[in-house]
Design an enzyme around this catalytic site. Sequence first.
Site, PDB file in Angstrom:
ATOM      1  N   LYS A 224      -6.296  18.455   2.061  1.00 37.61           N
ATOM      2  CA  LYS A 224      -5.113  19.150   1.531  1.00 37.61           C
ATOM      3  C   LYS A 224      -5.133  19.203   0.003  1.00 37.61           C
ATOM      4  O   LYS A 224      -4.968  20.268  -0.596  1.00 37.61           O
ATOM      5  CB  LYS A 224      -3.816  18.471   2.011  1.00 37.61           C
ATOM      6  CG  LYS A 224      -3.531  18.670   3.492  1.00 37.61           C
ATOM      7  CD  LYS A 224      -2.197  18.086   3.911  1.00 37.61           C
ATOM      8  CE  LYS A 224      -2.121  16.600   3.691  1.00 37.61           C
ATOM      9  NZ  LYS A 224      -3.125  15.799   4.408  1.00 37.61           N
TER      10      LYS A 224
ATOM     11  N   HIS B 187       3.561  17.857   7.156  1.00 39.84           N
ATOM     12  CA  HIS B 187       2.457  17.259   6.382  1.00 39.84           C
ATOM     13  C   HIS B 187       1.547  18.393   5.905  1.00 39.84           C
ATOM     14  O   HIS B 187       0.447  18.576   6.422  1.00 39.84           O
ATOM     15  CB  HIS B 187       1.702  16.291   7.300  1.00 39.84           C
ATOM     16  CG  HIS B 187       0.739  15.375   6.601  1.00 39.84           C
ATOM     17  ND1 HIS B 187      -0.328  14.788   7.258  1.00 39.84           N
ATOM     18  CD2 HIS B 187       0.678  14.918   5.321  1.00 39.84           C
ATOM     19  CE1 HIS B 187      -0.997  14.025   6.413  1.00 39.84           C
ATOM     20  NE2 HIS B 187      -0.422  14.083   5.240  1.00 39.84           N
TER      21      HIS B 187
ATOM     22  N   ALA C 258      -6.624  12.655   4.563  1.00 36.55           N
ATOM     23  CA  ALA C 258      -8.005  12.679   4.059  1.00 36.55           C
ATOM     24  C   ALA C 258      -8.840  13.796   4.706  1.00 36.55           C
ATOM     25  O   ALA C 258     -10.025  13.622   4.966  1.00 36.55           O
ATOM     26  CB  ALA C 258      -8.673  11.311   4.218  1.00 36.55           C
ATOM     27  N   CYS C 259      -8.236  14.933   4.967  1.00 34.83           N
ATOM     28  CA  CYS C 259      -8.961  16.077   5.536  1.00 34.83           C
ATOM     29  C   CYS C 259      -8.890  17.318   4.644  1.00 34.83           C
ATOM     30  O   CYS C 259      -9.124  18.426   5.103  1.00 34.83           O
ATOM     31  CB  CYS C 259      -8.454  16.388   6.937  1.00 34.83           C
ATOM     32  SG  CYS C 259      -8.898  15.108   8.125  1.00 34.83           S
TER      33      CYS C 259
ATOM     34  N   TYR D 249       0.822  -1.222   0.000  1.00 32.67           N
ATOM     35  CA  TYR D 249       0.000   0.000   0.000  1.00 32.67           C
ATOM     36  C   TYR D 249       0.859   1.276   0.000  1.00 32.67           C
ATOM     37  O   TYR D 249       1.810   1.392   0.791  1.00 32.67           O
ATOM     38  CB  TYR D 249      -0.960   0.032   1.213  1.00 32.67           C
ATOM     39  CG  TYR D 249      -1.556   1.419   1.334  1.00 32.67           C
ATOM     40  CD1 TYR D 249      -2.539   1.844   0.442  1.00 32.67           C
ATOM     41  CD2 TYR D 249      -1.044   2.356   2.246  1.00 32.67           C
ATOM     42  CE1 TYR D 249      -3.012   3.144   0.463  1.00 32.67           C
ATOM     43  CE2 TYR D 249      -1.522   3.663   2.279  1.00 32.67           C
ATOM     44  CZ  TYR D 249      -2.505   4.042   1.380  1.00 32.67           C
ATOM     45  OH  TYR D 249      -2.964   5.333   1.388  1.00 32.67           O
TER      46      TYR D 249
ATOM     47  N   SER E  53      -9.370   4.616  -1.458  1.00 36.85           N
ATOM     48  CA  SER E  53      -8.872   4.357  -2.812  1.00 36.85           C
ATOM     49  C   SER E  53      -8.230   5.641  -3.341  1.00 36.85           C
ATOM     50  O   SER E  53      -8.626   6.742  -2.961  1.00 36.85           O
ATOM     51  CB  SER E  53     -10.006   3.899  -3.731  1.00 36.85           C
ATOM     52  OG  SER E  53     -11.056   4.838  -3.743  1.00 36.85           O
ATOM     53  N   ARG E  54      -7.242   5.495  -4.217  1.00 34.03           N
ATOM     54  CA  ARG E  54      -6.415   6.660  -4.586  1.00 34.03           C
ATOM     55  C   ARG E  54      -6.050   6.663  -6.062  1.00 34.03           C
ATOM     56  O   ARG E  54      -6.181   5.658  -6.752  1.00 34.03           O
ATOM     57  CB  ARG E  54      -5.148   6.688  -3.737  1.00 34.03           C
ATOM     58  CG  ARG E  54      -5.481   6.849  -2.246  1.00 34.03           C
ATOM     59  CD  ARG E  54      -4.387   7.469  -1.456  1.00 34.03           C
ATOM     60  NE  ARG E  54      -4.854   7.739  -0.098  1.00 34.03           N
ATOM     61  CZ  ARG E  54      -4.689   8.895   0.530  1.00 34.03           C
ATOM     62  NH1 ARG E  54      -4.074   9.894  -0.044  1.00 34.03           N
ATOM     63  NH2 ARG E  54      -5.133   9.058   1.762  1.00 34.03           N
TER      64      ARG E  54
ATOM     65  N   GLY F 242     -14.166  25.177  -3.042  1.00 34.22           N
ATOM     66  CA  GLY F 242     -13.806  26.490  -3.584  1.00 34.22           C
ATOM     67  C   GLY F 242     -14.161  27.636  -2.637  1.00 34.22           C
ATOM     68  O   GLY F 242     -13.450  28.649  -2.556  1.00 34.22           O
TER      69      GLY F 242
ATOM     70  N   LYS G 104       6.015   9.378   2.945  1.00 35.92           N
ATOM     71  CA  LYS G 104       5.881   9.569   4.389  1.00 35.92           C
ATOM     72  C   LYS G 104       7.155   9.130   5.124  1.00 35.92           C
ATOM     73  O   LYS G 104       7.582   9.760   6.091  1.00 35.92           O
ATOM     74  CB  LYS G 104       4.653   8.823   4.926  1.00 35.92           C
ATOM     75  CG  LYS G 104       3.331   9.349   4.353  1.00 35.92           C
ATOM     76  CD  LYS G 104       3.142  10.791   4.669  1.00 35.92           C
ATOM     77  CE  LYS G 104       2.113  11.566   3.887  1.00 35.92           C
ATOM     78  NZ  LYS G 104       0.772  11.136   3.753  1.00 35.92           N
TER      79      LYS G 104
HETATM   80  P1  GTP Z   1      -4.069  12.727   2.314  1.00 40.71           P
HETATM   81  O1  GTP Z   1      -3.700  12.503   0.893  1.00 40.71           O
HETATM   82  O2  GTP Z   1      -4.594  11.485   2.982  1.00 40.71           O
HETATM   83  O3  GTP Z   1      -3.003  13.349   3.143  1.00 40.71           O
HETATM   84  O4  GTP Z   1      -5.391  13.643   2.334  1.00 40.71           O
HETATM   85  P2  GTP Z   1      -5.755  15.147   1.959  1.00 40.71           P
HETATM   86  O5  GTP Z   1      -5.627  15.991   3.170  1.00 40.71           O
HETATM   87  O6  GTP Z   1      -5.047  15.579   0.727  1.00 40.71           O
HETATM   88  O7  GTP Z   1      -7.332  15.014   1.677  1.00 40.71           O
HETATM   89  P3  GTP Z   1      -8.202  15.288   0.366  1.00 40.71           P
HETATM   90  O8  GTP Z   1      -8.070  16.694  -0.133  1.00 40.71           O
HETATM   91  O9  GTP Z   1      -7.932  14.211  -0.595  1.00 40.71           O
HETATM   92  O10 GTP Z   1      -9.692  15.154   0.924  1.00 40.71           O
HETATM   93  C1  GTP Z   1     -10.182  13.986   1.506  1.00 40.71           C
HETATM   94  C2  GTP Z   1     -11.691  13.959   1.470  1.00 40.71           C
HETATM   95  O11 GTP Z   1     -12.246  15.152   2.057  1.00 40.71           O
HETATM   96  C3  GTP Z   1     -12.235  13.895   0.053  1.00 40.71           C
HETATM   97  O12 GTP Z   1     -13.289  12.951   0.026  1.00 40.71           O
HETATM   98  C4  GTP Z   1     -12.740  15.283  -0.199  1.00 40.71           C
HETATM   99  O13 GTP Z   1     -13.804  15.304  -1.129  1.00 40.71           O
HETATM  100  C5  GTP Z   1     -13.150  15.779   1.183  1.00 40.71           C
HETATM  101  N1  GTP Z   1     -12.992  17.262   1.317  1.00 40.71           N
HETATM  102  C6  GTP Z   1     -11.919  17.986   0.931  1.00 40.71           C
HETATM  103  N2  GTP Z   1     -12.108  19.316   1.150  1.00 40.71           N
HETATM  104  C7  GTP Z   1     -13.336  19.430   1.706  1.00 40.71           C
HETATM  105  C8  GTP Z   1     -14.109  20.558   2.173  1.00 40.71           C
HETATM  106  O14 GTP Z   1     -13.707  21.727   2.126  1.00 40.71           O
HETATM  107  N3  GTP Z   1     -15.346  20.275   2.695  1.00 40.71           N
HETATM  108  C9  GTP Z   1     -15.825  18.999   2.762  1.00 40.71           C
HETATM  109  N4  GTP Z   1     -17.034  18.809   3.290  1.00 40.71           N
HETATM  110  N5  GTP Z   1     -15.127  17.918   2.325  1.00 40.71           N
HETATM  111  C10 GTP Z   1     -13.898  18.124   1.812  1.00 40.71           C
HETATM  112  C1  SPV Z   2      -1.878  10.051   3.971  1.00 40.62           C
HETATM  113  O1  SPV Z   2      -2.386   9.013   4.468  1.00 40.62           O
HETATM  114  O2  SPV Z   2      -1.679  11.085   4.636  1.00 40.62           O
HETATM  115  C2  SPV Z   2      -1.517  10.087   2.537  1.00 40.62           C
HETATM  116  C3  SPV Z   2      -1.561   8.841   1.796  1.00 40.62           C
HETATM  117  O3  SPV Z   2      -1.160  11.131   2.019  1.00 40.62           O
HETATM  118  S1  SPV Z   2      -0.193   7.837   2.136  1.00 40.62           S
HETATM  119  O4  SPV Z   2       0.871   8.193   1.188  1.00 40.62           O
HETATM  120  O5  SPV Z   2      -0.622   6.468   1.916  1.00 40.62           O
HETATM  121  O6  SPV Z   2       0.269   8.037   3.478  1.00 40.62           O
HETATM  122 MN    MN Z   3      -0.926  12.749   3.506  1.00 38.16          MN
END
Ligand code: GTP
Ligand code: SPV
Ligand code: MN
Length: 606
Positions: free
Chosen positions: A255, A229, A252-253, A200, A377-378, A503, A209
């Site tokens: 970024k 991060h 997944a929050c 993975y 999934s990515r 946005g 990471k």
């Molecule tokens: P990693 O790659 O795991 O580090 O995650 P990341 O922080 O880049 O998260 P990413 O932008 O991929 O968002 C993760 C999930 O949050 C997705 O399902 C997005 O659709 C959702 N999401 C992102 N931005 C927002 C927002 O402003 N509001 C809401 N409600 N959901 C959001």
């Molecule tokens: C995270 O989990 O914060 C990611 C995906 O950006 S991974 O590279 O799998 O850690």
């Molecule tokens: Mn990350």
Amino acid sequence: MEALTQHKELKQWVNEMARMCKPDQVYWCDGSAEENERLKREAISSGELVELNQELLPGCVYHRTALNDVARTEDLTFICTDNKDDSAPANNWKSREDAYAEAREFFKNAMKGRTMYVIPFSMGPIGSPFAKYGVELTDSIYVVLNMRIMTRMGSKVLEALGANGEFTRCLHSKAQLDLSRRRILHFPEDNTIWSVNSGYGGNVLLGKKCLALRIASHLARKEGWLAEHMLILGIEEPGGHTEYIAAAFPSACGKTNLAMLVPPEGLKRKGYRIWTVGDDIAWLRVGEDGRLWAVNPESGCFGVAPGTNKKTNPNMMTAIARDTIFTNVVLKDDGGVWWEGHDDPPPVEATNWTGQRWSAGMKDEQGKAVVGAHANSRFTVSIERVPTRSNRLDKLDGVPISALLFGGRRARLAPLVYQAYDWQHGVFIAATMASERTAAQFGKIGEVRGDPMAMLPFTGYNMGDYFRHWLDMGRRIPNPPKIFHVNWFRQDEQGRYLWPGFGENLRVLEWVLQRRREEVPAVQTPIGYLPNDSSLDMTGLDIPPETMAKLFEIDQHEWFEECDRIEKFLHSLGERVPQRMYEELNSLRGRLRRCCGLQGRFHAAW
Ligand code: GTP
Ligand code: SPV
Ligand code: MN
């Protein structure tokens, strides 16, 4: 290929690892397009990859991981040092000796019948004072193809290494993908990473990471910089000047989404444009001008698929239309892909991420809905393909940072945005931030956990020392960025998001930049500065005033409970947590006692 390097130590190490893993052959990657194509073909014919419909998705392939190998396994991730305190308590610890001894058994003969690929890679533009070089050995073509997107990879790195350049030794084997023998091991004192029995992303793309955060954070502390991060984003303001910010949100929050947001109509008309520098990792240094400068050490995005669509993230939808690797999404019978939250309607004929025949609305024996795409999934895609990519991606010293944002998923408690009083207060806010657990790591989804600077799973040394390093950095930056906390995820009683996000988040960023320049007044509250009622530009966004009030509500009772959580959390991190963090906690409690109204609620003046 091997002859291309004069690096004796590198050759010796590759031979030594090959003697342990016993691959049938060793192949040195040059990083060329021809090699990429050849390896892709090979992986398609062996079944490691599935070729997608080349008319719909030119250059795209599909991969499924093992069912128990879909996210980072934090409980199997270790920082291996001689002294336990240099790693524990936030990280899992093993002694160097024990970790090597155990893992050697797992690596022994693990590559029999396979090829060992040698991947020279650079984190950061080659030749940049920021760059760190690594060499990953792996028995997975999937890893090679991903590393070619995510890093600068191939012969040019061997050239840059010369005869005795320093590099991180990264060893990976899928071995048998056996969960009970899975280990993600970091040896910061040896500049070495060993990862075994996983396939993975975050566990096996060792530049990401493992090197760019865990090993790099260790180096950063020694050398006086920060490995974080964080996304990096350029905001071109009306008039054409671009300001840069960096933001740390847990996995997944949001970024990736914030890093390439599309300005809402009203702000676009004013003249705002967004430039993407990075979506996951930032390396930050003090520049000669006394500001904090950032580079993105990566060259690609490994982004979350579910929720990505033309409305939430049109830039990413454009990017992933070609030359993309999709992992654990739905595979349609026409050779297309789909995930929950995709623009297209759910497919009728498809196979889900587990390899089962699947259609939307399917239920398991217990009557529970069966998902199509795994929640984590990515897609892997080059940042070159992102339409908003910044023209400063390859700039050796990066971009100057005006503001740092921290935030997580908080259904309650945290307002949409607030500003720290000063650097120390900002470090306290970041160190004590928390977020609901997502599918990006194994564990109970939704549970609130403390995640300092979004680095809980990624700090390569003692967390108390990490906080102290952050405090010290404040003194080293003559013109430091301002610090803010944001929360796009506050919900009402029915569990609906109060803020539309994506946005629209630019409205918050505009305020952030105005505050940075001290152009607008703010409301002073117990937790920090909040926008007053006229300072967010809400043109074209129809949100009832009650909802805005809720977004900015500070509930005294909930904040006292939060203070208790913070106190417990800081104690759990051990004795090296700086006293100044406890002093900030006391001040927060004091302000909450003094400032709140009789009903126990404090409203910004919305
Ligand atoms: P990693 O790659 O795991 O580090 O995650 P990341 O922080 O880049 O998260 P990413 O932008 O991929 O968002 C993760 C999930 O949050 C997705 O399902 C997005 O659709 C959702 N999401 C992102 N931005 C927002 C927002 O402003 N509001 C809401 N409600 N959901 C959001
Ligand atoms: C995270 O989990 O914060 C990611 C995906 O950006 S991974 O590279 O799998 O850690
Ligand atoms: Mn990350």
